[in-house]
Design a protein around this motif. Sequence first.
Motif, PDB file in Angstrom:
ATOM      1  N   VAL A  34       0.854  -1.190   0.000  1.00  0.00           N
ATOM      2  CA  VAL A  34       0.000   0.000   0.000  1.00  0.00           C
ATOM      3  C   VAL A  34       0.886   1.235   0.000  1.00  0.00           C
ATOM      4  N   GLY A  35       0.570   2.189  -0.869  1.00  0.00           N
ATOM      5  CA  GLY A  35       1.344   3.416  -0.955  1.00  0.00           C
ATOM      6  C   GLY A  35       0.497   4.640  -0.646  1.00  0.00           C
ATOM      7  N   PHE A  36       0.641   5.691  -1.444  1.00  0.00           N
ATOM      8  CA  PHE A  36      -0.053   6.950  -1.167  1.00  0.00           C
ATOM      9  C   PHE A  36      -1.560   6.814  -1.283  1.00  0.00           C
ATOM     10  N   GLU A  37      -2.020   5.807  -2.046  1.00  0.00           N
ATOM     11  CA  GLU A  37      -3.456   5.577  -2.125  1.00  0.00           C
ATOM     12  C   GLU A  37      -4.038   5.267  -0.754  1.00  0.00           C
ATOM     13  N   GLY A  38      -3.223   4.678   0.125  1.00  0.00           N
ATOM     14  CA  GLY A  38      -3.667   4.415   1.490  1.00  0.00           C
ATOM     15  C   GLY A  38      -3.895   5.699   2.264  1.00  0.00           C
ATOM     16  N   ALA A  39      -3.026   6.686   2.078  1.00  0.00           N
ATOM     17  CA  ALA A  39      -3.198   7.970   2.756  1.00  0.00           C
ATOM     18  C   ALA A  39      -4.462   8.680   2.274  1.00  0.00           C
ATOM     19  N   LEU A  40      -4.772   8.558   0.990  1.00  0.00           N
ATOM     20  CA  LEU A  40      -5.994   9.149   0.449  1.00  0.00           C
ATOM     21  C   LEU A  40      -7.222   8.438   1.002  1.00  0.00           C
ATOM     22  N   PHE A  41      -7.132   7.125   1.143  1.00  0.00           N
ATOM     23  CA  PHE A  41      -8.258   6.359   1.690  1.00  0.00           C
ATOM     24  C   PHE A  41      -8.491   6.727   3.156  1.00  0.00           C
ATOM     25  N   ARG A  42      -7.431   7.035   3.867  1.00  0.00           N
ATOM     26  CA  ARG A  42      -7.553   7.421   5.275  1.00  0.00           C
ATOM     27  C   ARG A  42      -8.023   8.860   5.456  1.00  0.00           C
ATOM     28  N   GLY A  43      -7.989   9.654   4.361  1.00  0.00           N
ATOM     29  CA  GLY A  43      -8.392  11.048   4.467  1.00  0.00           C
ATOM     30  C   GLY A  43      -7.310  11.966   4.978  1.00  0.00           C
ATOM     31  N   ALA A 383      -3.214   0.507  -6.378  1.00  0.00           N
ATOM     32  CA  ALA A 383      -2.823   1.545  -7.329  1.00  0.00           C
ATOM     33  C   ALA A 383      -2.679   0.974  -8.735  1.00  0.00           C
ATOM     34  N   SER A 384      -2.184  -0.251  -8.862  1.00  0.00           N
ATOM     35  CA  SER A 384      -2.036  -0.831 -10.196  1.00  0.00           C
ATOM     36  C   SER A 384      -3.395  -1.078 -10.831  1.00  0.00           C
ATOM     37  N   ARG A 451      -7.133  -3.199   2.491  1.00  0.00           N
ATOM     38  CA  ARG A 451      -5.693  -2.929   2.536  1.00  0.00           C
ATOM     39  C   ARG A 451      -5.378  -1.480   2.866  1.00  0.00           C
ATOM     40  N   CYS A 452      -6.174  -0.523   2.354  1.00  0.00           N
ATOM     41  CA  CYS A 452      -5.839   0.885   2.530  1.00  0.00           C
ATOM     42  C   CYS A 452      -6.400   1.480   3.810  1.00  0.00           C
ATOM     43  N   HIS A 453      -7.468   0.901   4.324  1.00  0.00           N
ATOM     44  CA  HIS A 453      -8.063   1.439   5.552  1.00  0.00           C
ATOM     45  C   HIS A 453      -7.123   1.162   6.731  1.00  0.00           C
ATOM     46  N   PRO A 454      -6.967   2.118   7.647  1.00  0.00           N
ATOM     47  CA  PRO A 454      -5.989   1.921   8.741  1.00  0.00           C
ATOM     48  C   PRO A 454      -6.420   0.907   9.795  1.00  0.00           C
ATOM     49  N   HIS A 455      -7.700   0.512   9.822  1.00  0.00           N
ATOM     50  CA  HIS A 455      -8.162  -0.329  10.936  1.00  0.00           C
ATOM     51  C   HIS A 455      -8.929  -1.584  10.519  1.00  0.00           C
ATOM     52  N   VAL A 456      -9.452  -1.651   9.310  1.00  0.00           N
ATOM     53  CA  VAL A 456     -10.306  -2.780   8.931  1.00  0.00           C
ATOM     54  C   VAL A 456      -9.549  -4.102   8.970  1.00  0.00           C
ATOM     55  N   MET A 457      -8.309  -4.115   8.487  1.00  0.00           N
ATOM     56  CA  MET A 457      -7.527  -5.354   8.496  1.00  0.00           C
ATOM     57  C   MET A 457      -7.331  -5.859   9.927  1.00  0.00           C
TER      58      MET A 457
END
Length: 711
Positions: A34-43, A383-384, A451-457
């Motif tokens: 997970v890259g910058f898309e994770g930061a966008l998903f987290r807001g 992202a891919s 994968r991108c959410h900080p807590h769901v996993m």
Amino acid sequence: MIASLLGHWAFEPFAKALPQMGDTERAALEAGTVGFEGALFRGRPDFDRLMAVAPNHLTAEEQAFLDKDVGELIAQLDDFAIDEARDLPPEVWRLLRERRFFGMIIPREQGGLGFSHFAHAAVVTRIATVNVAAAVTVMVPNSLGPAELLLRYGTQAQKAHYLPRLADGRDLPCFGLTSPYAGSDAAAIPDTGVLTERVVDGRSMRGFVVRFDKRYITLAPVATVVGLAFQAVDPSRPEGQQQLGITCALIPVPTPGLQIGRRHRPMNSAFMNGPIRGDDVFVPMDWIIGGEARVGQGWRMLMECLAAGRAISLPALGAAMQQTALHVMTGYGRIREQFGLPIARFEAIAGLIARTAADLYASDAARRYTASVLDAGERPSVASAILKVQLTEAGRRAVTTGMDVLGGKGIISGPGNLLGVAYRHAPIAITVEGANLLSRALIIFGQGAVRCHPHVMAEMAAVQARDENALGRALLAHAGHVLRNLGASLFGAGTQGRVPPGLEKEARLIARVSAKYALTADLAMGLLGGRLKRMELLSARLGDVLSHLYLAAASVWRFHVEADPQLLPFARAAIRFQLEAAAATLRDLHANMPSGLLKALSPLLLQGTRHLAPLRDRDLVALSEALRTDPSLVARLCPDFTPPATGGLHDLAEALRLADALGDEVAELNRALRRTHSLEAAAAKSRDPEAALAYLRAADKLIQVDDFRAG
């Protein structure tokens, strides 16, 4: 104490709300990074982190290959002739093998070129601006072909045998995954291999007897080695334990029982494609990629390879289509006149050109950014998928728009057609390697939500482990996350990190929309739970918003690394268009959520998304006029476009070259031509009659269309 009580209270309802997940789905979710898309998903996008990603870089060897080897290949590509022949010429096949085009991802020590992801993408993009069939032929062995699977998972013996042969083209690979009854649901492939022992050449051998039926297999008609995915079965095990899982193997051609079927012609394209079938094909254990230790691990292997591969080849085709279309629209718009004016000066066409240019800036920014992340060692699976969907869709939009600008010129087949073959190819990229319909809902958001959410996993892991205390801690953190995004949505989100001068306002808008998206995603998951997985229209919208945010953020990065002030208006336009699309999709999402409470709160939660400083008509016209009057801007937006040696794109390049040499005199020549209806008479009064006549003849050749004998 609070966490433990919360976890105990929430455990049962939370476990019921979570969607059911099989092993194959889990493998797909866990693939990649997970890259910058994770930061966008987290807001919470941190622009310092974004700006820290290095610019794209080509080594001297990679640049030389692009300039020399790719240049020589392009000189041999005649788009119309290849399309008519439905195959590449023998000299092109020979050059591809001799120059190791099929071994770009294979390390030098194993006979390949050892190129970076960015160089690999640049080669495919440049070829595709001239001929898509040749680009597809090059990209398949370097994408989800056996080479990457061998590099990551193969045994030493398999690597030593196959990699040098794949690199120099002695072996040409294909890979069989899709079955007639398992297309999008590739994990449910019905092809089976039963574990057994056979005597081969007087020696008893363990292996699988495989039966399979695969279709849509690119390069199958010319393949000398077939990569195959099948369900491995061990009938000697107890009932319920016989399924070993999806397994990948390499089968030489010919092999008894293996049949290459009659050729498919996707949209009548010239690249090789067809079915492969097998009946009673014995696959020894040393043909399994990675050997017996990798039996049953094929799905995870494929998902991990796709985490990188989706970001390279098909996005490269989309980028090529965009660059070619923009080059055609701007160039033809300068040469072609109606009502006494170049057609690019009419606002209806100017608006199309400007939107295409902004679209290209954003999508190519995302492609280049992701290539840099890949070259840094990441494997961004979400992202891919974003890149695959967004760039193939952008390629289709650009070519369709280009056809609108060309009018009748665009629909007459022949060597002089500028976009007709690309127009026919566009749906192929949309469909393959994860159809866009599926990818938007199930991969971009479905995988992204976990994968991108900080807590769901962490919450899912706690439920699986039946750890109430861990679930409680994760839920408390999740609640804080929601409250933080609620505050940012209502009162504004500050910008974290530094951004390039000139894009400060756009960065604040990205942060604001990101916070609203993160809050909306949490509300959707909280209100709908596992039902959201089946509500594909909603989950697709959630995937689209994340995609638009990713392209907008990548545009900020691109402007930072390029530091080209003349492209600032295009960077701004690119970001504004992506944010407008994201906000409109968010509004549609809220309007369709099956929750009266959320609909009542939506005006408050979505405040500020109605007008994100959209571009006005005058802005679009100004962008198009800049492209019309400064061809260097077109060249910077279309760096991979290469005029071919023949055909309509060559004719366009020649007309533009001659027009640039004449400068301001072109308008007077066109007026003279309308008065005299004679190329020679119009050129006679020029200060350079010879150059003027050459231009008028080139322009006339460009405007004319091909004709053929009746019948």
